[in-house]
Design a protein around this motif. Structure first.
Motif, short mmCIF file in Angstrom:
data_model
loop_
_atom_site.label_atom_id
_atom_site.label_comp_id
_atom_site.label_asym_id
_atom_site.label_seq_id
_atom_site.Cartn_x
_atom_site.Cartn_y
_atom_site.Cartn_z
N TRP A 237 0.82 -1.21 0.00
CA TRP A 237 0.00 0.00 0.00
C TRP A 237 0.86 1.27 0.00
O TRP A 237 0.46 2.29 -0.55
N GLN A 238 2.07 1.21 0.59
CA GLN A 238 2.96 2.38 0.52
C GLN A 238 3.35 2.66 -0.94
O GLN A 238 3.41 3.80 -1.37
N PHE A 239 3.59 1.58 -1.69
CA PHE A 239 3.93 1.73 -3.10
C PHE A 239 2.76 2.38 -3.86
O PHE A 239 2.95 3.35 -4.61
N TYR A 240 1.54 1.86 -3.63
CA TYR A 240 0.40 2.42 -4.37
C TYR A 240 -0.03 3.79 -3.85
O TYR A 240 -0.55 4.61 -4.60
N THR A 241 0.22 4.07 -2.59
CA THR A 241 -0.02 5.41 -2.05
C THR A 241 0.91 6.40 -2.74
O THR A 241 0.49 7.48 -3.17
N TRP A 242 2.18 6.00 -2.91
CA TRP A 242 3.15 6.84 -3.62
C TRP A 242 2.70 7.06 -5.06
O TRP A 242 2.72 8.18 -5.57
N ARG A 243 2.24 5.97 -5.71
CA ARG A 243 1.82 6.12 -7.11
C ARG A 243 0.59 7.04 -7.21
O ARG A 243 0.46 7.82 -8.14
N ARG A 244 -0.33 6.95 -6.27
CA ARG A 244 -1.49 7.85 -6.27
C ARG A 244 -1.03 9.30 -6.09
O ARG A 244 -1.54 10.21 -6.75
N GLU A 245 -0.04 9.51 -5.22
CA GLU A 245 0.46 10.88 -4.99
C GLU A 245 1.12 11.44 -6.25
O GLU A 245 0.90 12.58 -6.63
N VAL A 246 1.97 10.60 -6.89
CA VAL A 246 2.67 11.05 -8.11
C VAL A 246 1.65 11.46 -9.17
O VAL A 246 1.82 12.44 -9.89
N HIS A 247 0.54 10.71 -9.23
CA HIS A 247 -0.46 10.95 -10.27
C HIS A 247 -1.20 12.27 -10.06
O HIS A 247 -1.65 12.89 -11.03
N PHE B 296 -6.91 4.36 -9.08
CA PHE B 296 -7.77 5.03 -8.11
C PHE B 296 -9.02 4.20 -7.76
O PHE B 296 -10.07 4.76 -7.46
N TRP B 297 -8.88 2.88 -7.86
CA TRP B 297 -9.94 1.97 -7.40
C TRP B 297 -9.32 0.96 -6.43
O TRP B 297 -8.13 0.63 -6.54
#
Ligand code: NAD
Length: 253
Positions: A58-68, A118-119
């Motif tokens: 989830w840290q990886f996908y949280t980072w990817r959501r932030e970058v986006h 984002f899902w």
């Protein structure tokens, strides 16, 4: 400028990959060397990683959501959205991208074979709760929500080793397409890497590639247009008659 002639009877299949969003500031796997915090992306985006360390995933996908968050669609996304509104049902657009830049550009019928950044959804197989839009970040184990069924909420992403979404629909569309265009995909990740060969074999479709580098599956394409998606795509599609006229006019001069 290269063009792809599209006649009224043509059906177009578009496969887009990470390169389409590179000019919007989202790194491709290759561009970022596929490394995140000293982990290979394949090691973070997998069911094994989820079972072992959901906090890290989830840290990886949280980072990817932030970058986006700071990214906007580029002219490549816009060109494909305009094409969708022109061709309607005659266009099938399948993307490997999990970002939402095509949606933001107005392309509403894109099939996301690798899921959506984002899902989120429940991690229990057979849970009846459907995937749901979710823009939040989950920085630690305690913040990861649980599902009503007792499962844990995970990113709605097709991880390495999982089966992509919508494959039946995708193979049906491939079988009825006469033109195939791949944009910004290295031609390494299966099954998408085999779509060009599949559509050629089954439908005899004309196949094209757009991207700055020659893809690994180059042999499956009739033509490769080397360049950035945001520069090549806006000029790429012409009605067949217009292109034929332009060619004739050139020969007469
Ligand atoms: P990839 O990273 O393997 O390859 C990207 C390709 O894009 C390369 O061949 C590169 O030459 C090309 N490229 C770079 N800049 C470009 C530009 N401006 N215009 C056009 N092409 C450009 O990506 P892939 O083949 O899509 O497969 C890797 C996996 O990565 C997929 O499963 C995908 O889901 C995931 N991914 C998605 C995103 C996203 O959603 N934006 C980002 C990174 C990775």
């Amino acid at each position: 400028m290269p063009t792809i002639p599209i006649s009224r009877s043509d059906r177009l299949f578009i496969l887009s990959g990470a390169g389409l969003s590179a000019e919007s500031g989202l790194p491709t796997f290759r561009g970022a060397n596929g490394i995140w915090r000293n982990h290979r992306v394949e090691e973070v985006a997998s069911p094994v990683a989820w079972a072992r360390d959901p906090e890290m995933v989830w840290q990886f996908y949280t980072w990817r959501r932030e970058v986006h968050q700071g990214c906007r669609p580029n002219p490549g996304h816009q060109a494909l959205a305009e094409l969708e509104s022109k061709l309607g049902e005659r266009l099938f657009h399948c993307t490997q991208n999990v970002d939402s830049l095509l949606d933001q550009a107005g392309a509403g019928r894109v099939v996301h074979m690798h899921g959506r950044l984002f899902w989120s959804r429940c991690d229990r197989r057979g849970c009846p709760q459907p995937p749901f839009p979710d823009e939040r970040g989950y920085p630690d184990l305690a913040s990861i929500p649980g599902c009503v069924c007792g499962g844990r909420i995970r990113p709605h992403i097709c991880w390495f080793g999982e089966t992509p979404f919508h494959l039946d629909e995708i193979f049906r569309a491939l079988a009825s397409s006469s033109v195939f265009l791949c944009v910004g995909s290295s031609g390494v990740v299966e099954p998408a890497a085999s779509f060009a060969a599949e559509v050629k074999r089954h439908s005899g479709a004309r196949t094209y590639y757009v991207g700055p580098e020659v893809p690994a599956n180059r042999d499956s394409f009739d033509e490769c247009f080397q360049g950035k998606a945001g520069e090549v795509l806006p000029e790429l599609f012409q009605p067949a008659r217009k292109t034929a006229a332009a060619v004739c006019a050139k020969q007469e001069n």
